[in-house]
Motif scaffolding. Structure first.
Motif, PDB file in Angstrom:
ATOM      1  N   GLU A 778       0.840  -1.194   0.000  1.00 51.57           N
ATOM      2  CA  GLU A 778       0.000   0.000   0.000  1.00 51.57           C
ATOM      3  C   GLU A 778       0.878   1.247   0.000  1.00 51.57           C
ATOM      4  N   THR A 779       0.641   2.152  -0.931  1.00 53.93           N
ATOM      5  CA  THR A 779       1.383   3.406  -0.995  1.00 53.93           C
ATOM      6  C   THR A 779       0.406   4.573  -0.837  1.00 53.93           C
ATOM      7  N   TRP A 780       0.935   5.679  -0.319  1.00 58.15           N
ATOM      8  CA  TRP A 780       0.106   6.870  -0.078  1.00 58.15           C
ATOM      9  C   TRP A 780       0.570   8.002  -0.977  1.00 58.15           C
ATOM     10  N   GLU A 781      -0.403   8.684  -1.565  1.00 61.38           N
ATOM     11  CA  GLU A 781      -0.104   9.815  -2.430  1.00 61.38           C
ATOM     12  C   GLU A 781      -0.717  11.084  -1.843  1.00 61.38           C
ATOM     13  N   GLU A 782       0.034  12.161  -1.917  1.00 61.75           N
ATOM     14  CA  GLU A 782      -0.417  13.447  -1.380  1.00 61.75           C
ATOM     15  C   GLU A 782      -0.877  14.340  -2.529  1.00 61.75           C
ATOM     16  N   THR A 783      -2.077  14.871  -2.439  1.00 60.16           N
ATOM     17  CA  THR A 783      -2.597  15.830  -3.422  1.00 60.16           C
ATOM     18  C   THR A 783      -3.169  17.040  -2.693  1.00 60.16           C
ATOM     19  N   ARG A 784      -3.219  18.178  -3.391  1.00 58.46           N
ATOM     20  CA  ARG A 784      -3.794  19.412  -2.831  1.00 58.46           C
ATOM     21  C   ARG A 784      -4.832  19.924  -3.836  1.00 58.46           C
ATOM     22  N   PRO A 785      -6.046  19.339  -3.819  1.00 60.52           N
ATOM     23  CA  PRO A 785      -7.051  19.724  -4.824  1.00 60.52           C
ATOM     24  C   PRO A 785      -7.483  21.190  -4.725  1.00 60.52           C
ATOM     25  N   GLY A 786      -7.360  21.818  -3.558  1.00 54.45           N
ATOM     26  CA  GLY A 786      -7.775  23.203  -3.418  1.00 54.45           C
ATOM     27  C   GLY A 786      -6.696  24.205  -3.737  1.00 54.45           C
ATOM     28  N   GLY A 787      -5.507  23.718  -4.088  1.00 52.52           N
ATOM     29  CA  GLY A 787      -4.407  24.625  -4.386  1.00 52.52           C
ATOM     30  C   GLY A 787      -3.238  24.356  -3.468  1.00 52.52           C
ATOM     31  N   PRO A 788      -2.085  24.949  -3.791  1.00 46.35           N
ATOM     32  CA  PRO A 788      -0.875  24.657  -3.007  1.00 46.35           C
ATOM     33  C   PRO A 788      -0.933  25.150  -1.574  1.00 46.35           C
ATOM     34  N   THR A 789      -1.813  26.070  -1.272  1.00 48.47           N
ATOM     35  CA  THR A 789      -1.896  26.585   0.103  1.00 48.47           C
ATOM     36  C   THR A 789      -2.921  25.845   0.952  1.00 48.47           C
ATOM     37  N   GLN A 790      -3.673  24.935   0.342  1.00 48.31           N
ATOM     38  CA  GLN A 790      -4.715  24.221   1.058  1.00 48.31           C
ATOM     39  C   GLN A 790      -4.136  22.972   1.741  1.00 48.31           C
ATOM     40  N   GLU A 791      -4.962  22.425   2.649  1.00 46.42           N
ATOM     41  CA  GLU A 791      -4.565  21.220   3.358  1.00 46.42           C
ATOM     42  C   GLU A 791      -4.421  20.047   2.378  1.00 46.42           C
ATOM     43  N   PRO A 792      -3.365  19.233   2.560  1.00 46.44           N
ATOM     44  CA  PRO A 792      -3.187  18.092   1.642  1.00 46.44           C
ATOM     45  C   PRO A 792      -4.220  16.997   1.899  1.00 46.44           C
ATOM     46  N   VAL A 793      -4.510  16.259   0.859  1.00 43.98           N
ATOM     47  CA  VAL A 793      -5.394  15.093   0.943  1.00 43.98           C
ATOM     48  C   VAL A 793      -4.566  13.862   0.595  1.00 43.98           C
TER      49      VAL A 793
END
Length: 818
Positions: A778-793
């Motif tokens: 299992e691997t985890w990927e970090e994304t910021r759908p609201g923009g670079p200043t938003q909390e990561p998902v």
């Protein structure tokens, strides 16, 4: 009238008998007197021929009159012996090595496994060629070379496991001078126990087994040791990165007695000792001191003594011993002050290995009948000992405490064998072999021992526990007869029958196994062949890994577990190109019955207790096509092999279903397998060799799908949700294709008393990452759908990870031959 007719028939019979005479003798190397196996003896007038047996003896019965005998062997000058045959005649041949390889126009090997012979599905690889095949760490390895032949699959990366025509690793019968070797692996299977310096001849049988062989389903590997030079003392010393080897041979007291001795040992442990001593020295202190030694090594010892009493009697004594050993000893002393002292000792002894010993007596009863009688002993054993001892002594107030603990485990198999074999040449059109064999087996399936002592001052508690099965004893008897029959020049048959009887635990299993092979000669260089062989196997290897481990156990058939059986059909066409290259194309189909597989979820952890409940019996089948082009002599030698094959299993007996009773691929089912082996001698000073292999990937069982669990009220996991793995079937995943190139170079230089050679080998030349283990992670990927200043998902996903164990590995070996 009747009396006169009887006398006439008797006279005719005597006359016909008197018209045939027998030519017999021994064939050997003219320089060393080493007996030559499978040398060709051929009468060019009658087109009758034979070959020397494994002791160099031959017998050929021909009609009286003119004969033109031709004696030949690969790499040696052909001997011509024309004469008029008027009586039984003895001719001993001593071959001379060919100075110009072009002089060799007929090869004995081709008449054994090529166009002329009835034998198919058999391959001989010259031992000189095996030594040139580049391998892991530069260690020439007999089994690694055989893995490159068509129809033979290797196991995991770098291992010596062999999977022949869809069979398992325990279905191969390895014979050392005719005696079975149960464990052929060193170092978890990365090296085999056969030292090439001690070996004279190797023949691999994949099918159409002669009746004299039995006891395994898939293959017979017949390895014959050198007898020894009777002219002079000769030797060879090799020093490599991980091991050194020594071989010495020569006459003992006189030319009638020879010896051959070989030894090999690794030195991981010796090189590691100074490093461990330095590490322990750095930890020494005013109140503490300790010592440690640990390591791993393996060794092989081969010895053989041969004595010739006369042309009719010879005696051979052969011994092989080999062991792997892992050991560790740790000792520490701690003194808190002058009043308190503590001592701790820990020890590990883990060793496993073989002993194979035999005494053989050859006797020529008459010029048509040759006898070999053998008594032999075989043993494989595994021992594990782990111990810990802690002592504490206090002066004031005086007290003494002790904690002593030990666990041990041992298992193995032991055989005592007596057998007799005969070669009989009664007629120009018949070559008969027959014999019998008795073996007394002792199976030691595994015993665990635990001892514990706790002592405080004058009070102590001791426990002694033994867990495991009792020894199992069995009797095995085999008998066989086979006849090589010539029906004219073009048609030749080999008819044979093999009988076996196995008695264990008041149960007796009988098996009658017919063997048949046929050769039809289309011309002197082209033939077609077909054959059938039935085989039976009475022993099984319990293993929990694709890598050969010392904890693997040999167990016999039982009342519940029946002998494995197989039927193999094969056909092929064979072509010899100008006595230089042998081409062959073979097709085969093999059905297998009473095969064993671990049941779903079952495992084996070094104990045979209850093993019958952990396995299931089922069926299997394998079929394929094999192509081989082989050149065995000349400046350029090697082979090109390709295999298309399929191997499947089905376990659908009620209560023993595997994979829900559906068909699944065998563990090492590979659709395509291509290997190229080439060696070229540029000069007396330099030769180059290389191999390239590419094959379909192995299969494995992986959870490739997941589903979401649904909470069930009242269930133990009520309220919990999560992902569960789903396995669609056994061996449902195929690894990536495997490919690798190896390269080896030899630099020779003649010295005053011998020849020095530097070998440089490169394993996995272009550093391909071949799969050894594949598993989901299992691997985890970090994304910021609201923009670079938003909390990561963070989101997770499953990926398959692949581990490789052998990158590019160069090695250097120095050897000196005298």
């Amino acid at each position: 009238m009747k009396k006169n007719l009887y006398l006439l028939m008797l006279t005719l019979a005597v006359g016909l008998t008197a018209q045939n005479y027998t030519i017999s003798g021994y064939i050997s190397d003219g320089r060393s007197s080493e007996s030559m196996i499978n040398a060709s003896v051929f009468d060019q007038l009658s087109k009758k021929g034979t070959v020397s047996n494994v002791y160099g003896f031959y017998s050929l019965t021909l009609p009286a009159g003119e004969v033109q005998l031709q004696y030949s062997y690969v790499g040696y000058q052909t001997e011509q012996r024309p004469f008029v045959l008027r009586r039984d005649t003895t001719i001993n041949i001593r071959f001379n090595e060919s100075i110009e390889l072009q002089e060799v126009t007929v090869t004995g090997h081709q008449r054994i496994t090529g166009v002329q012979s009835t034998q198919m599905s058999a391959i001989e690889v010259p031992i000189a060629q095996i030594k040139t095949v580049p391998t892991l760490f530069g260690e020439a390895d007999l089994v690694k070379a055989l893995q490159l032949l068509p129809g033979v699959q290797s196991g995991s990366e770098g291992s010596t496991g062999m999977y022949v025509r869809g069979g398992g690793p325990d279905e191969n019968l390895f014979l050392l001078d005719g005696i079975p070797v149960y464990n052929i692996n060193h170092m978890a299977g990365f090296f085999s126990v056969f030292n090439p310096d001690a070996v004279k001849n190797v023949t691999l049988y994949k099918g159409n087994f002669p009746a004299r062989f039995g006891g395994r389903l898939s293959s017979v590997i017949d390895v014959r040791m050198n007898d020894g030079n009777n002219k002079e003392i000769r030797g060879n010393l090799s020093v490599g990165l991980i091991s050194s080897k020594l071989n010495i041979e020569g006459p003992l007291f006189s030319e009638k007695t020879t010896f051959n001795f070989s030894a090999r040992r690794t030195y991981f442990d010796i090189l590691a000792q100074p490093l461990m001593a330095l590490a322990m020295q750095a930890d020494q202190g005013e109140n503490y001191d300790g010592s440690m030694s640990a390591g791993y090594y393996f060794y092989d010892l081969n010895g053989k003594i041969s004595h010739t009493f006369s042309d009719k009697d010879r005696l051979y004594l052969s011994v092989y011993m080999g062991d792997d050993a892992i050991y560790a000893n740790f000792r520490s002393r701690y003194r808190e002050d002058t009043n308190r002292k503590m001592t701790e000792n820990m020890k590990l002894d883990w060793d496993w290995g073989n002993i194979v010993a035999s005494t053989r007596w050859n006797h020529v009863i008459n010029n048509r009948l040759f006898m070999n009688s053998t008594i032999a002993y075989t043993r494989y054993r595994f021992n594990l000992y782990v111990g810990s001892r802690f002592e504490e002594t206090i002066k004031t107030p005086p007290s003494y405490s002790l904690a002593d603990f030990m666990v041990g485990y041992n298992s193995g198999i032991e055989d005592y064998t007596a057998k007799v074999d005969f070669d009989y040449a009664p007629h120009p059109d018949h070559d008969v072999k027959f014999g019998a064999n008795y073996t007394y087996h002792t199976f030691r399936p595994g015993v665990s021992v635990a001892r514990n002592e706790i002592k405080y001052n004058n009070e102590s508690i001791k426990t002694d526990t033994v867990i495991g099965n009792k020894d199992v004893y069995s009797h095995e008897t085999m008998a066989y007869i086979e006849d090589n029959i010539s029906l004219g020049y073009a048609l030749k048959l080999n008819l044979g029958l093999h009988y076996s009887m196995f008695n264990v635990q008041d149960e007796t299993y009988h098996s009658l196994q017919p063997r048949l092979s046929m050769r039809w000669l289309l011309s002197d260089r082209v033939s077609i062949k077909a054959g059938y062989a039935a085989m039976s196997q009475n022993v099984h290897l319990l293993s929990n890994s694709s890598v050969s481990l010392p904890t693997d156990l040999w167990v016999p058939v039982t009342k519940r577990i029946k002998p494995m059986r197989s039927h193999q059909y094969s056909a092929g066409i064979f072509y010899n190109f100008r006595d230089l290259i042998d081409f062959s194309v073979e097709a085969y189909y093999k059905s297998m019955h009473n095969l064993l597989e671990y049941r779903d979820g079952a495992s084996f952890l070094g104990s045979s207790t209850g093993w019958e409940d952990k396995v299931a019996m089922g069926e299997g089948w394998a079929y394929g096509v094999e192509f081989l082009a082989q050149k065995s002599f000349g400046k350029t030698t090697g082979w090109l092999g390709y295999t298309w094959a399929k191997a499947e299993r089905k376990f659908d007996q009620p209560g023993q279903e595997i994979n829900y009773g559906r068909v699944f691929p065998a563990k090492y089912d590979r659709r395509h397998d291509l290997s190229v082996v080439v060696s070229h001698k540029f000069s007396e000073k330099f030769d180059l060799s290389g191999t390239w292999v590419i094959s379909s990937g192995n299969t494995g069982t992986l959870a490739l799908q997941q589903y979401q669990s649904t909470p069930v009220p009242g269930d133990f996991n009520w309220g919990w949700t999560g992902e569960l793995n789903h396995i669609s079937g056994r061996n449902n995943y195929r690894f990536n294709p495997y490919h690798r190139m190896d390269l080896g170079m030899n630099f020779h230089k003649k010295k005053q008393k011998g020849t020095r050679t530097w070998n440089i080998s490169i394993y996995n030349l272009y550093n391909n990452n071949n799969p050894f283990i594949v598993f989901p992670e299992e691997t985890w990927e970090e994304t910021r759908p609201g923009g670079p200043t938003q909390e990561p998902v963070y989101t997770s996903r499953k990926v398959l990870k692949q581990y490789s164990i052998f990158p590019i590995i160069p090695s250097v070996t120095y050897s000196y031959k005298w």
